[in-house]
Design an enzyme around this catalytic site. Structure first.
Site, PDB file in Angstrom:
ATOM      1  N   GLU A 142       0.947  -1.160   0.034  1.00  0.00           N
ATOM      2  CA  GLU A 142       0.022   0.010  -0.038  1.00  0.00           C
ATOM      3  C   GLU A 142       0.880   0.991  -0.123  1.00  0.00           C
ATOM      4  O   GLU A 142       1.953   1.060   0.375  1.00  0.00           O
ATOM      5  CB  GLU A 142      -0.719   0.063   1.190  1.00  0.00           C
ATOM      6  CG  GLU A 142      -1.866  -1.044   1.096  1.00  0.00           C
ATOM      7  CD  GLU A 142      -2.855  -1.380   2.517  1.00  0.00           C
ATOM      8  OE1 GLU A 142      -3.692  -1.955   2.485  1.00  0.00           O
ATOM      9  OE2 GLU A 142      -2.770  -0.509   3.268  1.00  0.00           O
ATOM     10  N   ILE A 181       1.618  -2.638  -8.214  1.00  0.00           N
ATOM     11  CA  ILE A 181       1.022  -3.992  -8.443  1.00  0.00           C
ATOM     12  C   ILE A 181       1.557  -4.292 -10.077  1.00  0.00           C
ATOM     13  O   ILE A 181       1.405  -3.806 -11.033  1.00  0.00           O
ATOM     14  CB  ILE A 181      -0.404  -3.799  -8.666  1.00  0.00           C
ATOM     15  CG1 ILE A 181      -0.885  -3.158  -7.387  1.00  0.00           C
ATOM     16  CG2 ILE A 181      -1.220  -4.861  -9.117  1.00  0.00           C
ATOM     17  CD1 ILE A 181      -0.576  -3.973  -5.911  1.00  0.00           C
ATOM     18  N   GLU A 194       8.460 -17.283  -3.552  1.00  0.00           N
ATOM     19  CA  GLU A 194       8.538 -15.919  -4.023  1.00  0.00           C
ATOM     20  C   GLU A 194      10.071 -15.629  -4.240  1.00  0.00           C
ATOM     21  O   GLU A 194      10.601 -14.586  -4.968  1.00  0.00           O
ATOM     22  CB  GLU A 194       7.654 -15.132  -3.533  1.00  0.00           C
ATOM     23  CG  GLU A 194       7.648 -13.606  -4.161  1.00  0.00           C
ATOM     24  CD  GLU A 194       6.917 -12.418  -3.560  1.00  0.00           C
ATOM     25  OE1 GLU A 194       6.974 -11.324  -3.801  1.00  0.00           O
ATOM     26  OE2 GLU A 194       5.872 -12.893  -2.805  1.00  0.00           O
TER      27      GLU A 194
END
Length: 380
Positions: free
Chosen positions: A128, A158, A245
């Site tokens: 965020e 994103i 990841e």
């Protein structure tokens, strides 16, 4: 140097197919994709046909049911070719892992086949504007209203933000005051009313990999869109997938470093200074030798981590160490190799300059390296 024993014949056949695809369908057009700030959706579909998207997705859900080494090969070849616009494939693969490991049967059947084919592109919305690596501090909230969750908040950085069709959103669904227990992963279709996307963000590098902000204003989704249909499990789900990841970032980092070294060796053999090739100077040879040794050590560790991943014994600390070491080494290799190019190293027509722009973020995304050091320090 030490031979790699990780791959079998079928893996190398897949590598050849991926390399050919990148050479013919991607590399000649990548500069235009950088101008467009986005990779065409047709490339995603062609990659799906080749098996580059979600190779590990079970066949029952439209995938190939293969092991993680196929995902590793795709990441390696993308890094070798420096077609960084395709880094979004790795994010897409991570999203598939959320569905495979935690999704309900209905969620898997709805999205995994389309994701494997490239018909649907996935993104994950964690970060965020005022919240980075601390996922427990997210402000985006999903409030239950009848049979729907109503989502409000904003997300940034994103990957696949422009192209995405389905988004795995990290949102706060509870009020217990215990940060990790209040977080859920919610599946949000990109065409939901109230969801908007910014224009592609202007980044230092990775220009072809589309990256946006997402804004949620009273976005309504069915309560069944909670991943796994059980709220409050989001933080646990995230932690279980973060090891892969971070290993994926290590894979692409060490492969990028190897690509830069290869380009630089070729350059120093062909470029002359004071009447002889640059590589004939002891200073150049010793620098290149040091880098080769460090890359070999890094590659050996990454391959060992992949073996642990295949046996489901890779720890978060080991993955953090791989991400930390390899991303730091990538930046070091790029910096020293650019110096050996002289002024040409600052020109974007040379691969080392493009790596210079694209490599820096590897020390930030997937968890900043300062956080990786903290994770490793916990094992002391």
């Amino acid at each position: 140097m030490i031979p790699r024993l990780l791959f079998e014949h079928e893996h190398e056949e897949f590598r050849s197919s991926v390399r050919r695809f990148l050479s013919e369908a991607c590399m000649p057009f990548h500069e235009q994709w950088e101008e467009d700030r986005c990779v065409p959706r047709e490339i995603w579909r062609r990659a799906g046909e080749l098996g580059m998207l979600n190779a590990t997705t079970p066949e029952i859900y439209g995938g190939m049911g293969l092991d993680r080494r196929f995902s590793m090969i795709a990441s390696e070849e993308i890094a070798f070719a420096n077609t960084t616009g395709l880094n979004g494939f790795s994010v897409h693969d991570i999203c598939a892992g959320y569905f495979i490991n935690f999704g309900t049967e209905a969620q898997k059947r709805q999205w995994l086949p389309k994701m494997a084919s490239g018909e649907a592109i996935a993104a994950v919305a964690m970060t965020e504007p005022n919240t980075g690596s601390d996922l427990q501090a997210v402000k985006t909230r999903a409030v239950l209203d009848g049979d729907d969750y109503v989502i409000n908040g904003a997300k940034t950085f994103i990957s696949n933000g422009t192209n995405c069709d389905i988004i795995v959103v990290v949102a706060r669904t509870g009020n217990t005051g215990k940060g990790s227990q209040d977080i859920s992963l919610i599946l949000v279709e990109a065409d939901r009313p109230g969801l908007s996307k910014s224009k592609p963000l202007k980044k230092v590098g990775l220009h072809a990999q589309d990256t946006t902000m997402l804004f949620f204003e009273d976005v309504r989704v069915p309560r069944a869109n909670v991943l796994g249909d059980v709220p409050g499990q989001g933080f646990i789900q995230l932690m279980r997938e973060l090891a892969w990841e971070r290993l994926a970032i290590a894979v692409s980092s060490i492969s990028g470093a190897q690509a830069v070294l290869d380009h630089t060796i070729d350059y120093t053999r062909g470029r002359t200074v004071f009447g002889k090739p640059i590589i004939d100077f002891q200073n150049s040879r010793f620098k290149l030798a040091d880098l080769k040794a460090e890359i070999t050590v890094g590659q050996t560790y990454v391959d060992r981590c992949m073996e642990l991943c295949l046996s489901h014994t890779l720890t978060s600390e080991a993955a953090a160490a791989a991400k930390l070491y390899c991303s730091e080494l990538y930046s070091k290799v790029v910096d020293q190799c650019l110096q050996l190019h002289g002024g040409n190293g600052y020109m974007l027509e040379y691969p080392v300059a493009r790596h210079y722009l694209d490599s820096r973020v590897t020390r930030i995304y997937g968890g900043a390296n300062d956080i990786m050091r903290e994770l490793v320090a916990r094992t002391l």
